[in-house]
Design an enzyme around this catalytic site. Sequence first.
Site, PDB file in Angstrom:
ATOM      1  N   SER A 256       0.836  -1.198   0.000  1.00  0.00           N
ATOM      2  CA  SER A 256       0.000   0.000   0.000  1.00  0.00           C
ATOM      3  C   SER A 256       0.873   1.250   0.000  1.00  0.00           C
ATOM      4  CB  SER A 256      -0.922   0.000   1.212  1.00  0.00           C
ATOM      5  OG  SER A 256      -0.199   0.479   2.333  1.00  0.00           O
ATOM      6  N   LYS A 257       0.211   2.375  -0.249  1.00  0.00           N
ATOM      7  CA  LYS A 257       0.903   3.670  -0.248  1.00  0.00           C
ATOM      8  C   LYS A 257       1.646   3.898   1.058  1.00  0.00           C
ATOM      9  CE  LYS A 257      -2.364   6.350  -2.928  1.00  0.00           C
ATOM     10  NZ  LYS A 257      -3.051   7.628  -3.007  1.00  0.00           N
ATOM     11  N   ARG A 258       1.007   3.479   2.138  1.00  0.00           N
ATOM     12  CA  ARG A 258       1.560   3.748   3.470  1.00  0.00           C
ATOM     13  C   ARG A 258       2.751   2.854   3.799  1.00  0.00           C
ATOM     14  NH1 ARG A 258      -0.493   8.450   4.556  1.00  0.00           N
ATOM     15  NH2 ARG A 258      -2.656   8.553   3.931  1.00  0.00           N
TER      16      ARG A 258
END
Length: 505
Positions: A256-258
């Site tokens: 994910s982006k995070r």
Amino acid sequence: MRVRFAPSPTGALHIGGVRTALFNYLLARKHGGTFILRIEDTDQSRFVPGAEEYIINALKWLDIMPVEGPGIGGDYGPYRQSERKTLYKEHVDHLLKNGQAYIAFDTPEELATKRETSVNFQYGPATRAEMRNSLTLGEAETQTLIDVGTPYVVRMKIPDNRNIIVDDIIRGKVSISSNELDDKVLMKADGMPTYHLANIVDDHLMKITHVIRGEEWLPSAGHHVLLYDFFGWTDTMPRFAHLPLILKPDGNGKLSKRDGAKFGFPVFPLSWNAENAADSFHGFDEFGFLPQAVNNFLALLGWNPGTEQEIFSLEELTALFSLEKINKAGARFNFDKAKWFNQQYIMAMDNAGLSKLVRPIIEKNVKSPDEDFLQKFCGLMKERVTLLTDFWTNGNYFFQDIELYDTEKIKKSWKPENRPRFEKMLEKVAEIEHFTSEAVESCVKTYLLEENLKPGEILPIWRLALCGSMQGPAVFDMAALLGKNETLKRWDAGMAYFDTILQNA
Ligand code: GLU
């Protein structure tokens, strides 16, 4: 062959999106086809200013630019969906006329209540008769509601008991029962099409032959195949290829982006500066990656040519690439592997090319280093770095005084009683006329023999004096690059400092 990369401008482009773009690019180039960029910006609520520019800059950086797209041109534009509204309206009207779509007035609150009261509620063949739509209300009432300005959406009318086949190049034939599908919204209350409608209309009008996209779109493909059927476009329906997910390093779930912030590696090609720090990210560029290495690394996430070869130029990838060789299983993101690729690419570059990339990194800290010096520096360091940023981190002592000495090593290696012998050696070194690596080496080695010194008594001190640690390039190469004056200066400063270390020990 015509393929498209169709990102939504909702923020920085994630590395998974970049891989999708790369695979589209490779396939188009391999077959002499056309690679198109289409900006899917119909969801106004998710639109992020600057995202489209970011996408184009990222594709430019990676050198995988489309040949048709917004700001590029082409015969099938406009290439931003927000500029194609009338087209979608015409197509939705066509479906309404044919009874393949209908108007629904249910408010968001009514839908929420429905979802709360009936488990697994799905707006579709089994439930649409209970809802407020043109099918239940009839033509006249529907018209009255529209005339008084009641907000409505247009929904796709999913037929009962149809077996829909999605023929995917990577996954084979996936069969879906229409009874599992919901009556997806095709046009929203604001008159904007949803992704599903706009995507199908555009792929058709832009004569797309192959839809290559992430696996997360596979569940929508049933609706898409039906829409092609509704419009009577089945004969020219594109072929689908749904790419495997890129997984977290431990293989548990989608990257994910995070995850970038969590694991300390980049998940975006370029840096992204958002208003709040939590949404700002460093990209592969800022970490010190070469775009060629990023392409190579990404190409092998989910694809491989079936050989042991790992390093591929974009040309080689183009020649070898095929959708049939893409795996179904998700591909783990391995940052160490990404760094390994980068290292290989850095080592293979010539010094002049490397200096162009390294200069801005060095210039963040020192003003206008000499080009010849910089190229020689790149030559000495390139086998000792992984990231472009390492040139400064690991080699800053070539441009400024040593920041940090390895005091433990100094304590082990520095024998003050040897100082007179070193000084004698330095007198000889001072006499060298052509201060090359070979000349310094031969001078020092001759001295070692004359004085009956062991290399181990003298060489570590050379290294500690020149760069402060036991790291770095070959010691005489370092001396040659630093030059005679600087070498002698460092010896003087070093020996003085080494004495203080021992005194304080
Ligand atoms: N706009 C979609 C996305 O953001 C495109 C999916 C597709 O390629 O059909 O990924």
